[in-house]
Design a protein around this motif. Structure first.
Motif, PDB file in Angstrom:
ATOM      1  N   MET A 167    -103.205  41.037 -33.833  1.00 16.27           N
ATOM      2  CA  MET A 167    -102.229  41.564 -34.807  1.00 16.27           C
ATOM      3  C   MET A 167    -101.077  42.197 -34.027  1.00 16.27           C
ATOM      4  O   MET A 167    -101.306  42.950 -33.079  1.00 16.27           O
ATOM      5  CB  MET A 167    -102.943  42.636 -35.620  1.00 16.27           C
ATOM      6  N   PRO A 168     -99.836  41.841 -34.351  1.00  7.22           N
ATOM      7  CA  PRO A 168     -98.732  42.375 -33.557  1.00  7.22           C
ATOM      8  C   PRO A 168     -98.626  43.880 -33.738  1.00  7.22           C
ATOM      9  O   PRO A 168     -98.832  44.394 -34.828  1.00  7.22           O
ATOM     10  CB  PRO A 168     -97.503  41.664 -34.127  1.00  7.22           C
ATOM     11  N   THR A 169     -98.338  44.561 -32.626  1.00  6.48           N
ATOM     12  CA  THR A 169     -98.190  46.009 -32.683  1.00  6.48           C
ATOM     13  C   THR A 169     -96.767  46.346 -33.044  1.00  6.48           C
ATOM     14  O   THR A 169     -95.847  45.518 -32.920  1.00  6.48           O
ATOM     15  CB  THR A 169     -98.515  46.657 -31.333  1.00  6.48           C
ATOM     16  N   SER A 207     -94.475  45.832 -30.056  1.00 10.52           N
ATOM     17  CA  SER A 207     -94.041  44.464 -29.751  1.00 10.52           C
ATOM     18  C   SER A 207     -93.021  43.988 -30.778  1.00 10.52           C
ATOM     19  O   SER A 207     -92.092  43.265 -30.457  1.00 10.52           O
ATOM     20  CB  SER A 207     -95.235  43.521 -29.697  1.00 10.52           C
ATOM     21  N   GLY A 230     -89.688  45.383 -29.842  1.00 13.16           N
ATOM     22  CA  GLY A 230     -89.083  44.712 -28.691  1.00 13.16           C
ATOM     23  C   GLY A 230     -88.492  43.364 -29.074  1.00 13.16           C
ATOM     24  O   GLY A 230     -87.493  42.929 -28.516  1.00 13.16           O
ATOM     25  N   LEU A 253     -84.066  41.074 -29.213  1.00 12.78           N
ATOM     26  CA  LEU A 253     -83.939  39.725 -28.654  1.00 12.78           C
ATOM     27  C   LEU A 253     -83.504  38.755 -29.741  1.00 12.78           C
ATOM     28  O   LEU A 253     -82.619  37.935 -29.572  1.00 12.78           O
ATOM     29  CB  LEU A 253     -85.282  39.290 -28.038  1.00 12.78           C
ATOM     30  N   TRP A 265     -45.691  -4.460 -17.661  1.00 15.42           N
ATOM     31  CA  TRP A 265     -46.529  -5.444 -18.349  1.00 15.42           C
ATOM     32  C   TRP A 265     -46.125  -5.598 -19.827  1.00 15.42           C
ATOM     33  O   TRP A 265     -46.730  -6.354 -20.566  1.00 15.42           O
ATOM     34  CB  TRP A 265     -48.010  -5.026 -18.269  1.00 15.42           C
ATOM     35  N   GLU A 321     -47.774   4.147 -17.194  1.00  9.39           N
ATOM     36  CA  GLU A 321     -49.058   3.442 -17.117  1.00  9.39           C
ATOM     37  C   GLU A 321     -48.930   2.116 -16.389  1.00  9.39           C
ATOM     38  O   GLU A 321     -49.239   1.042 -16.919  1.00  9.39           O
ATOM     39  CB  GLU A 321     -49.625   3.266 -18.536  1.00  9.39           C
ATOM     40  N   ASP A 322     -48.470   2.196 -15.167  1.00  6.45           N
ATOM     41  CA  ASP A 322     -48.093   1.023 -14.401  1.00  6.45           C
ATOM     42  C   ASP A 322     -48.469   1.214 -12.947  1.00  6.45           C
ATOM     43  O   ASP A 322     -48.482   2.332 -12.443  1.00  6.45           O
ATOM     44  CB  ASP A 322     -46.569   0.864 -14.486  1.00  6.45           C
ATOM     45  N   PHE A 323     -48.747   0.100 -12.271  1.00 13.15           N
ATOM     46  CA  PHE A 323     -48.877   0.165 -10.820  1.00 13.15           C
ATOM     47  C   PHE A 323     -47.462   0.306 -10.245  1.00 13.15           C
ATOM     48  O   PHE A 323     -46.527  -0.347 -10.707  1.00 13.15           O
ATOM     49  CB  PHE A 323     -49.513  -1.112 -10.274  1.00 13.15           C
ATOM     50  N   LYS A 324     -47.321   1.110  -9.200  1.00 14.64           N
ATOM     51  CA  LYS A 324     -45.999   1.322  -8.568  1.00 14.64           C
ATOM     52  C   LYS A 324     -45.430  -0.005  -8.082  1.00 14.64           C
ATOM     53  O   LYS A 324     -44.244  -0.289  -8.252  1.00 14.64           O
ATOM     54  CB  LYS A 324     -46.137   2.265  -7.371  1.00 14.64           C
ATOM     55  N   SER A 325     -46.291  -0.826  -7.498  1.00 12.43           N
ATOM     56  CA  SER A 325     -45.830  -2.093  -6.943  1.00 12.43           C
ATOM     57  C   SER A 325     -45.307  -2.998  -8.060  1.00 12.43           C
ATOM     58  O   SER A 325     -44.298  -3.698  -7.883  1.00 12.43           O
ATOM     59  CB  SER A 325     -46.961  -2.787  -6.178  1.00 12.43           C
ATOM     60  N   ARG A 350     -41.503   7.929 -12.447  1.00 15.66           N
ATOM     61  CA  ARG A 350     -42.879   7.598 -12.820  1.00 15.66           C
ATOM     62  C   ARG A 350     -43.364   8.593 -13.859  1.00 15.66           C
ATOM     63  O   ARG A 350     -43.512   9.772 -13.558  1.00 15.66           O
ATOM     64  CB  ARG A 350     -43.778   7.662 -11.571  1.00 15.66           C
ATOM     65  N   ARG A 406     -49.032  10.353 -18.949  1.00 13.85           N
ATOM     66  CA  ARG A 406     -49.509  10.462 -20.318  1.00 13.85           C
ATOM     67  C   ARG A 406     -49.145  11.793 -20.973  1.00 13.85           C
ATOM     68  O   ARG A 406     -49.105  11.901 -22.194  1.00 13.85           O
ATOM     69  CB  ARG A 406     -51.031  10.275 -20.306  1.00 13.85           C
ATOM     70  N   TYR A 441     -44.587   1.051 -26.095  1.00  9.31           N
ATOM     71  CA  TYR A 441     -43.452   0.753 -25.209  1.00  9.31           C
ATOM     72  C   TYR A 441     -42.804  -0.561 -25.633  1.00  9.31           C
ATOM     73  O   TYR A 441     -43.506  -1.487 -26.040  1.00  9.31           O
ATOM     74  CB  TYR A 441     -43.945   0.619 -23.747  1.00  9.31           C
ATOM     75  N   PRO A 484     -55.624   2.746 -19.683  1.00  8.54           N
ATOM     76  CA  PRO A 484     -54.745   3.843 -20.105  1.00  8.54           C
ATOM     77  C   PRO A 484     -54.109   3.649 -21.481  1.00  8.54           C
ATOM     78  O   PRO A 484     -53.720   4.621 -22.109  1.00  8.54           O
ATOM     79  CB  PRO A 484     -53.667   3.889 -19.019  1.00  8.54           C
ATOM     80  N   PRO A 506     -52.910  -6.204 -21.343  1.00  7.49           N
ATOM     81  CA  PRO A 506     -52.255  -6.620 -20.092  1.00  7.49           C
ATOM     82  C   PRO A 506     -52.532  -5.666 -18.932  1.00  7.49           C
ATOM     83  O   PRO A 506     -52.829  -6.117 -17.814  1.00  7.49           O
ATOM     84  CB  PRO A 506     -50.763  -6.624 -20.460  1.00  7.49           C
ATOM     85  N   ILE A 507     -52.476  -4.366 -19.198  1.00  9.78           N
ATOM     86  CA  ILE A 507     -52.684  -3.428 -18.095  1.00  9.78           C
ATOM     87  C   ILE A 507     -54.149  -3.408 -17.686  1.00  9.78           C
ATOM     88  O   ILE A 507     -54.473  -3.262 -16.501  1.00  9.78           O
ATOM     89  CB  ILE A 507     -52.153  -2.013 -18.439  1.00  9.78           C
ATOM     90  N   GLN A 520     -52.424   6.343  -9.214  1.00  8.06           N
ATOM     91  CA  GLN A 520     -51.475   5.525  -9.981  1.00  8.06           C
ATOM     92  C   GLN A 520     -51.373   5.969 -11.439  1.00  8.06           C
ATOM     93  O   GLN A 520     -50.295   5.963 -12.019  1.00  8.06           O
ATOM     94  CB  GLN A 520     -51.919   4.050  -9.953  1.00  8.06           C
ATOM     95  N   PHE A 521     -52.535   6.329 -12.025  1.00  7.18           N
ATOM     96  CA  PHE A 521     -52.580   6.523 -13.476  1.00  7.18           C
ATOM     97  C   PHE A 521     -53.005   7.917 -13.917  1.00  7.18           C
ATOM     98  O   PHE A 521     -52.965   8.212 -15.095  1.00  7.18           O
ATOM     99  CB  PHE A 521     -53.532   5.492 -14.108  1.00  7.18           C
ATOM    100  N   ARG A 545     -93.704  36.858 -24.798  1.00  3.46           N
ATOM    101  CA  ARG A 545     -93.742  37.972 -25.749  1.00  3.46           C
ATOM    102  C   ARG A 545     -94.753  37.713 -26.852  1.00  3.46           C
ATOM    103  O   ARG A 545     -95.496  38.597 -27.267  1.00  3.46           O
ATOM    104  CB  ARG A 545     -92.363  38.188 -26.372  1.00  3.46           C
ATOM    105  N   GLY A 583     -98.151  39.855 -27.702  1.00  3.88           N
ATOM    106  CA  GLY A 583     -98.416  40.411 -29.029  1.00  3.88           C
ATOM    107  C   GLY A 583     -99.804  40.045 -29.500  1.00  3.88           C
ATOM    108  O   GLY A 583    -100.514  40.860 -30.091  1.00  3.88           O
ATOM    109  N   ARG A 584    -100.234  38.798 -29.172  1.00  6.60           N
ATOM    110  CA  ARG A 584    -101.571  38.368 -29.602  1.00  6.60           C
ATOM    111  C   ARG A 584    -102.662  39.056 -28.804  1.00  6.60           C
ATOM    112  O   ARG A 584    -103.762  39.245 -29.281  1.00  6.60           O
ATOM    113  CB  ARG A 584    -101.710  36.860 -29.413  1.00  6.60           C
ATOM    114  N   ALA A 598    -102.809  42.190 -27.838  1.00  5.15           N
ATOM    115  CA  ALA A 598    -103.003  43.599 -28.230  1.00  5.15           C
ATOM    116  C   ALA A 598    -104.229  43.708 -29.127  1.00  5.15           C
ATOM    117  O   ALA A 598    -104.335  43.072 -30.162  1.00  5.15           O
ATOM    118  CB  ALA A 598    -101.763  44.096 -28.957  1.00  5.15           C
TER     119      ALA A 598
END
Lengths: 189, 158
Positions: free
Chosen positions: A1-3, A6, A9, A13, A88, A119-123, A140, A143, A154, B41, B53-54, B82-83, B121, B125-126, B128
Motif C-alpha cells: 500500500m503506498p505510503t 511516497s 514524492g 514529479l 536549363w 539553381e545552376d552549375f557555375k560551369s 549567383r 534559394r 524562371y 533544388p 532538367p536540373i 553549387q546549390f 519509485r 511504494g510497493r 513499504a
C-alpha cells in the motif's frame, strides 16, 4: 500500500512531467503559428502585381565572373532590371537576346541589367553567358531570394527604380515591349 | 562504481552513432545511393524521384564524379558549394543542424531515465510494509487515537 511519503514524492514529479509536456506542446504550437505568419505573403511579386509598389529586398551575391560580390544597395541611384534565370530553363534561352539588346539600348540612360543565376552549375551558367553573348553582370543567386521576391519559377524579371522600389514585374519569358514598358516606369520615378 | 560505467556506455553509444555516417562519407558511393540522398533544388524531392532538367544535370554530374573516383563526402560538398545546404536530404552534422542528430538520441535517453525513475519509485511504494498490530493481524492504530479510543471505551464501561 503506498505510503503518504511516497505519494508526496510522486506528486512533484508528476506535476513536473505534466508541466514540461504542456510547455513543449505550447512551444511547438507557437512555432507553427510563427511559421504560418512569417511566410506566404507572396513576396514583392504579389505586391507589385496588385498595383502597389514595394521595396526591393536587398541582397549581396557573388559575381559569376569571380570578381567578388555585388549588392543591390551598391546600385542605388540607378534603375535596375533584375532577371532571375537558369541555364536549363528554355524560356530563359529565348529571352536572353532580348535582355542583352535592351541592356545595350538603355546603357546610356544608366540602367543596370543584372542577371541572377539560380539553381545552376557555375560551369553551365558560364556556358550560357558565352553562348548568348551576355555582357551585363551575372550574380549567383540562392534559394533565400525565393520568398522575399515571391518567385514562382524562371525566368522572372523585376524593374527597380533608382530609389530601390520595385515598379514592375513579369513572370515568364519577357519580350521587347515588356522590357521597354518596365524600363520606362523605372526611369520615370 | 556502476555510474561511471553507465556514463561511459552512453558516451560510447553516442560516439558510434555519430561516427558511422562520417566513416561512410569517405567511401565511394553508388549512383543510386547518391540520387537517394541529394535533393532536386526545383522539385524538392530526391533526384531518384525527379526528371526535371536540373535533376538530370545533377545526376549526370554525380555519374561523372563517381567515374572519376570521388568519395561521397567530396561529391556532397561540391553539390553544396553549387546549390547550398538544402541540396542534402539529411541535415549536416555540424553547428545548429547537429541538433537534428542529437535530439532523438537525447530524447530516447531522457525517456528511458524517466521510465526507470518511475519504475523505481513504484517499486519502492510497493515495498513499504504497514506496521503490524497485536498478533500481527492488523495495522496498529496511531497512539493518540488509541488513547482517545481507550478513554471513550472506559467512559462507556463506566
Amino acid at each position: 500500500m503506498p505510503t503518504l511519503k511516497s505519494e508526496m514524492g510522486a506528486k512533484p514529479l508528476k506535476s513536473g512531467v505534466q508541466g514540461a509536456t504542456v510547455a513543449v506542446v505550447a512551444a511547438l504550437f507557437g512555432l507553427l503559428v510563427w511559421k504560418l505568419v512569417s511566410q506566404g505573403n507572396g513576396g514583392v511579386a504579389k505586391t507589385v502585381d496588385t498595383g502597389k509598389i514595394a521595396v526591393a529586398p536587398g541582397w549581396k551575391l557573388p559575381r559569376l565572373d569571380g570578381g567578388g560580390t555585388l549588392s543591390l544597395a551598391a546600385l542605388r541611384g540607378k534603375p535596375v532590371v533584375l532577371n532571375f534565370w537558369a541555364s536549363w530553363c528554355e524560356p530563359c534561352k529565348i529571352e536572353a537576346p532580348v535582355l542583352e539588346q535592351a541592356s545595350q539600348k538603355y546603357a546610356a540612360d544608366g540602367v543596370a541589367f543584372i542577371g541572377v543565376d539560380m539553381e545552376d552549375f557555375k560551369s553551365d551558367a558560364r556556358s550560357f553567358v558565352k553562348r548568348y553573348d551576355v555582357s551585363y553582370t551575372i550574380v549567383r543567386g540562392s534559394r533565400a531570394l525565393w520568398e522575399p521576391y515571391g518567385l514562382t519559377g524562371y525566368p522572372e524579371t523585376f524593374f527597380v527604380d533608382g530609389s530601390g522600389k520595385v515598379v514592375g514585374h513579369y513572370a515568364g519569358q519577357i519580350d521587347v515591349k515588356q522590357v521597354d514598358e518596365g524600363v520606362k516606369r523605372a526611369l520615370a520615378r | 562504481m556502476r555510474r561511471p560505467a553507465a556514463v561511459l556506455a552512453l558516451l560510447a553509444a553516442v560516439s558510434l552513432a555519430l561516427s558511422a555516417p562520417a566513416l561512410a562519407g569517405e567511401r565511394h558511393p553508388s549512383q543510386a545511393e547518391m540520387e537517394g540522398e541529394i535533393i532536386c533544388p526545383t522539385c524538392h524531392t530526391t533526384l531518384d524521384q525527379s526528371s526535371s532538367p536540373i535533376a538530370e544535370r545533377m545526376k549526370a554530374y554525380i555519374r561523372e564524379r563517381i567515374a572519376q573516383g570521388a568519395t561521397k563526402s567530396r561529391i556532397e560538398n561540391e553539390l553544396v558549394a553549387q546549390f547550398g545546404q538544402s541540396v542534402l536530404a539529411s541535415p549536416p552534422k555540424k553547428g545548429f543542424d547537429l541538433l537534428a542528430w542529437l535530439l532523438p538520441l537525447v530524447g530516447i535517453v531522457a525517456g528511458a531515465a524517466v521510465l526507470g525513475l518511475l519504475v523505481w519509485r513504484w517499486s519502492r511504494g510497493r515495498e513499504a510494509v504497514p506496521r503490524a498490530g497485536p498478533a500481527g493481524l492488523a495495522p496498529a492504530l496511531d497512539p493518540e487515537l488509541e488513547r482517545r479510543l481507550d478513554d471513550e471505551l472506559s467512559r462507556f464501561d463506566a
